[in-house]
Motif scaffolding. Structure first.
Motif, PDB file in Angstrom:
ATOM      1  N   ALA A 221      -9.182   4.367  -9.912  1.00 31.18           N
ATOM      2  CA  ALA A 221      -9.343   3.154  -9.106  1.00 31.18           C
ATOM      3  C   ALA A 221      -8.433   3.179  -7.879  1.00 31.18           C
ATOM      4  O   ALA A 221      -8.834   2.798  -6.777  1.00 31.18           O
ATOM      5  N   GLN A 222      -7.201   3.665  -8.065  1.00 25.55           N
ATOM      6  CA  GLN A 222      -6.257   3.720  -6.948  1.00 25.55           C
ATOM      7  C   GLN A 222      -6.678   4.740  -5.891  1.00 25.55           C
ATOM      8  O   GLN A 222      -6.370   4.582  -4.712  1.00 25.55           O
ATOM      9  N   ASP A 224      -9.587   5.169  -4.893  1.00 29.42           N
ATOM     10  CA  ASP A 224     -10.732   4.620  -4.162  1.00 29.42           C
ATOM     11  C   ASP A 224     -11.923   5.582  -4.172  1.00 29.42           C
ATOM     12  O   ASP A 224     -12.602   5.760  -3.165  1.00 29.42           O
ATOM     13  N   ASP A 489     -11.727  -5.329  -5.363  1.00 32.36           N
ATOM     14  CA  ASP A 489     -10.349  -4.885  -5.552  1.00 32.36           C
ATOM     15  C   ASP A 489      -9.436  -6.076  -5.858  1.00 32.36           C
ATOM     16  O   ASP A 489      -9.657  -7.192  -5.373  1.00 32.36           O
ATOM     17  N   TYR A 490      -8.414  -5.813  -6.662  1.00 33.17           N
ATOM     18  CA  TYR A 490      -7.371  -6.808  -6.899  1.00 33.17           C
ATOM     19  C   TYR A 490      -6.035  -6.085  -6.950  1.00 33.17           C
ATOM     20  O   TYR A 490      -5.964  -4.860  -7.131  1.00 33.17           O
ATOM     21  N   LYS A 491      -4.966  -6.829  -6.789  1.00 34.74           N
ATOM     22  CA  LYS A 491      -3.623  -6.250  -6.781  1.00 34.74           C
ATOM     23  C   LYS A 491      -2.946  -6.552  -8.107  1.00 34.74           C
ATOM     24  O   LYS A 491      -2.905  -7.705  -8.557  1.00 34.74           O
ATOM     25  N   GLU A 496      -0.223  -2.313  -7.359  1.00 37.16           N
ATOM     26  CA  GLU A 496      -1.263  -1.284  -7.274  1.00 37.16           C
ATOM     27  C   GLU A 496      -2.629  -1.921  -7.073  1.00 37.16           C
ATOM     28  O   GLU A 496      -2.872  -3.061  -7.447  1.00 37.16           O
ATOM     29  N   ARG A 497      -3.543  -1.120  -6.491  1.00 38.85           N
ATOM     30  CA  ARG A 497      -4.896  -1.601  -6.209  1.00 38.85           C
ATOM     31  C   ARG A 497      -5.831  -1.160  -7.349  1.00 38.85           C
ATOM     32  O   ARG A 497      -5.954   0.020  -7.634  1.00 38.85           O
ATOM     33  N   GLN A 498      -6.490  -2.120  -7.987  1.00 43.65           N
ATOM     34  CA  GLN A 498      -7.435  -1.843  -9.064  1.00 43.65           C
ATOM     35  C   GLN A 498      -8.759  -2.545  -8.755  1.00 43.65           C
ATOM     36  O   GLN A 498      -8.869  -3.297  -7.789  1.00 43.65           O
ATOM     37  N   LYS A 499      -9.773  -2.277  -9.612  1.00 40.20           N
ATOM     38  CA  LYS A 499     -11.086  -2.867  -9.381  1.00 40.20           C
ATOM     39  C   LYS A 499     -11.501  -3.746 -10.558  1.00 40.20           C
ATOM     40  O   LYS A 499     -11.183  -3.468 -11.708  1.00 40.20           O
ATOM     41  N   GLU A 552      -5.978 -10.946   1.448  1.00 33.08           N
ATOM     42  CA  GLU A 552      -5.616 -11.282   0.081  1.00 33.08           C
ATOM     43  C   GLU A 552      -6.044 -12.711  -0.235  1.00 33.08           C
ATOM     44  O   GLU A 552      -5.925 -13.602   0.601  1.00 33.08           O
TER      45      GLU A 552
END
Length: 765
Positions: A221-222, A224, A489-491, A496-499, A552
């Motif tokens: 996920a990170q 992309d 995406d969410y933080k 960290e960036r996840q989905k 955001e």
């Protein structure tokens, strides 16, 4: 000597011996069957996964794939053993037909593939890798189990035809609750039909250690990488999906078995107390002439321990026959597997454990022999007279006084009725709930009449708009809503960036059930599925930061719900997310009158081929039909067993009471009470106990029982269920059926009252 006494005792008390044996055999058989099926299910699924080399992680994706980036990702993560990208050619069900019988009414996504090169192998019914020849097709085994197709039939794909050569065991998609199904064809045939469908990719990973799955999922996920599809599916989820139907069956059998053990112990109590009452004087004489208490206990219990041991062994052996019909579904979907020594051992261990529990229970009851006296009758109940009953009819005075005098014994009978209510109603509650239209509320879906699914919304934007205009004008349509699904995406808390897969739309239009909290109503709220909330470590009231574009947006968790769609890891918002194209669009439709649904489907299917239409009843039947049928069968078995248990227990109890009351009954008959009035006493006692058991049983079912059933469904991912009850069954059929069984048993229990030798028992008194 003991063997001779044993044979004579069993021969002279055949019915009594049969009753004890029956209960023990039944309880041991049910638990042994559940144990063997549990081990067999685990072995079958594990064997299938081993042969198929099931992927540990799967990401479905629609669109282009940058294979160089994917290679770099794999090289930078040594935890990955191997990976592959498979093509999955989606073809609309309206273009598929077996012998001209269309598949358009099926709710599944039908896809065509060739055999996997590295892992995720698709197997035939013999467990071998499928190698399809030109002109042949191997069909998902689900369609064979539904009776839709047989070997040798012709599959039409538009104008193109293939001959059904066999059937596919798919470790990912065989289960009825998996909405995708894979057909296997030859490479040349695949190239020929490729232009008839839309292409989807299965990005699959096998890891050296399954424990690293969450780490690789987060890294993917990170990075992309390609993820235009549902969230990651993992090995554990594949196991749950495959074990869904058989798992419910095993748990239901286990619950019934445990209830029957409780009734078996009560049955043994009744029988031993009745026998002790019958043999009281003989045993007291033996004690008086110096027979040691240990020898006396052995003499009294020898028969019952022999019956218990033999019955436990018979129950264990019977389980091998009883499990055969339950294995049919496993054999079909997972194939033949060798019997596991672990299954035999667990079944034998449970059988031995039940015998040991019965032995301890019998030994405890046998301690009453210490109180044997020649000048007393067995038992310490004393007559009770309550002044407030003075104005009651004489029969009622006797009945109520007897209840207070021997409340421990009646409590035992009430306990039997409580357990019987459990056995009767818990399987029915599960069946009524999962077969009801509203059950979709616990799958992340609202209640409606028609479901319209549209994949790849961007390609069908104009057609979609035309469909929405027609729905707006249709006089039969009460309301409809548009829900769009996509990965957003969410933080994380660590930055960290996840989905996260989000279904966006007005959630109050077609509400679902929430485990806690409520639906998101404002733009600053989001609801999470149970799996998502567990993975994110978020609960109601916590905040999540979404990344929409480069902006955001902080939202608050308004509620937690149960979900099985899209791998169970989903979220819901009340606001639309315009960033990027939607992967999936669902349009639920509520009609003014549900009986218009067939006409509605027929009309709209002819006009809008790009969408898939299904009524809720069909959707539920196809997704959960197999499970519903199995639970219904178990419910019928539970009903028959429970009523028979009530009959046997009540007959034993009343017989014990009748033998105990012979002296008292002789006195009552001597002062003018008729046989009919004495019989009415026993009937009244039975009915009082029955109604108390049914009332308390239902109260416990509403509380403890619902927790047991809810825990059962939570094992397969369905949480927070409010069970639907069938009032006719629970509150009319169950009381009436148990009453009839109990009254019939009472009449048998007091058999011989008319021939009682009054003078003999008056002398004994």
């Amino acid at each position: 000597m003991y063997w001779k006494l044993l044979k004579n005792d069993i021969s002279n008390n055949r019915l009594q011996s049969f009753n004890i044996a029956f209960f023990i055999v039944l309880s041991v058989a049910f638990l042994a069957v559940a144990a063997q099926l549990a081990i067999r299910l685990n072995t079958s699924v594990s064997t299938l996964f081993k042969k198929a080399k099931t992927p540990h992680l799967l990401q479905m994706h629609t669109g282009e794939i940058d294979r160089e980036r994917m290679e770099l990702f794999v090289e930078s993560h040594p935890e990955i053993e191997e990976y592959q990208v498979l093509e999955f050619l989606n073809i609309d069900g309206s273009m598929l037909a077996f012998n001209k019988a269309s598949l358009k009414d099926f709710v599944y996504d039908n896809g065509f593939s060739t055999q996997s090169p590295k892992f995720d192998y698709l197997l035939d019914l013999k467990g071998n890798k499928i190698e399809a020849k030109k002109g042949e097709v191997y069909v998902p085994i689900f369609y064979q189990s539904e009776g839709v197709v047989k070997e040798g039939d012709i599959l039409s794909i538009g104008e193109y035809t293939l001959k059904v050569k066999g059937f596919v065991r798919d470790s990912q998609m065989s289960s009825s609750i998996s909405v995708s199904k894979r057909f296997i064809i030859n490479e040349e045939d695949y190239k020929t039909i490729k232009e008839l469908g839309s292409l989807e990719y299965l990005i699959e990973f096998r890891l050296h250690d399954l424990k690293d799955a969450s780490k690789i999922e987060a890294a993917y996920a990170q990075s992309d990488l390609e993820s235009n599809g549902p969230p990651f599916l993992n090995y554990h989820l594949f196991k749950i999906v495959n074990a869904f139907s058989d798992g419910i069956t095993i748990i239901a059998l286990l619950i019934i078995g445990l209830m029957i053990i409780g009734i078996s112990l009560l049955c043994i109590r009744f029988t031993l107390l009745a026998k002790l009452e019958e043999d009281y004087r003989e045993l007291a004489v033996l004690k008086a002439i110096g027979i040691p208490l240990k020898e006396l206990s052995l003499l009294f219990l020898a028969k019952y321990l022999f019956i218990a041991g033999l019955s436990s062994l018979l129950g264990f052996c019977l389980s091998f026959l009883l499990k055969i019909p339950f294995l049919a579904n496993m054999k079909m979907f997972f194939g033949e597997t060798k019997e596991s020594i672990g299954g035999y051992f667990l079944a034998f261990f449970l059988s031995a454990l039940i015998f040991f529990l019965i032995y301890l229970y019998m030994n405890k009851l046998a301690k009453r022999l210490r109180f044997l006296q020649l000048n007393e009758t067995f038992g310490d109940e004393k007559g009770v007279f309550i002044k407030s009953l003075a104005n009651f009819p004489k029969i009622m005075q006797l009945v109520i006084s007897d209840f207070f005098a021997r409340k421990k014994m009646y409590l035992t009978l009430v306990s039997v009725f409580i357990l019987s209510v459990f056995i009767l109603t818990i399987p029915m509650s599960i069946y009524s709930t999962i077969s009801d239209k509203s059950f979709v509320n616990y799958l992340g879906i609202g209640v409606y009449d028609i479901r319209i699914d549209i994949s790849d919304t961007a390609k069908n934007e104009e057609k979609l708009q035309a469909l929405l205009n027609d729905l707006e004008k249709d006089p039969h349509v009460d309301k409809f809503e548009i829900y769009t699904g996509k990965l957003v995406d969410y933080k994380t808390d660590e930055g960290e960036r996840q989905k996260l897969w989000i279904d966006a739309g007005k959630q109050e239009s077609f509400p679902i059930k929430y485990i806690s909290g409520a639906a998101p109503l404002d733009d600053n709220e989001i609801a999470l599925s149970k799996l998502s909330s567990d993975e994110l470590s978020k609960k109601e009231g916590d905040s999540i930061t979404l990344l929409i574009g480069e902006k955001e947006k902080t939202v608050r968790v308004s509620g937690i719900y149960s979900d099985l769609t899209n791998g169970g890891k989903t979220a819901k918002t009340n606001f639309k997310i315009d960033e990027g194209d939607s992967k999936w669009t669902v349009i639920p439709v509520k009609l003014h009158e549900s009986f218009y649904s067939r006409d509605f489907l027929k009309e709209y299917e002819q006009r809008y081929f790009f969408a898939r239409f299904a009524d809720t009843e069909t959707y539920l039947k196809q997704i959960f039909g197999n499970t519903i049928d199995m639970v219904e069968s178990i419910n019928k078995v539970a009903l028959s067993i429970s009523l028979f248990l009530v009959f046997l227990i009540v007959s034993l109890f009343i017989r014990m009471m009748y033998l105990k009351d012979r002296g008292q009954n002789a006195i009552l008959k001597a002062i003018g009470f008729s046989n009919r009035s004495l019989y009415l006493q026993y009937i009244t006692k039975t009915i009082f106990s029955l109604w108390a058991g049914i009332l308390l049983g239902n109260i416990l079912v509403w509380t403890v029982g619902d927790r047991i059933a809810e825990g059962t469904l939570s094992l397969i991912g369905v949480h927070g269920v409010n069970f639907i009850r069938n009032p006719m069954f629970n509150y009319i059929f169950v009381p009436v059926a148990t009453l009839l069984a109990a009254v019939f048993a009472t009449s048998i229990g007091v058999k011989g009252m008319g021939k009682m030798n009054i003078s003999r028992f008056l002398k004994e008194e």
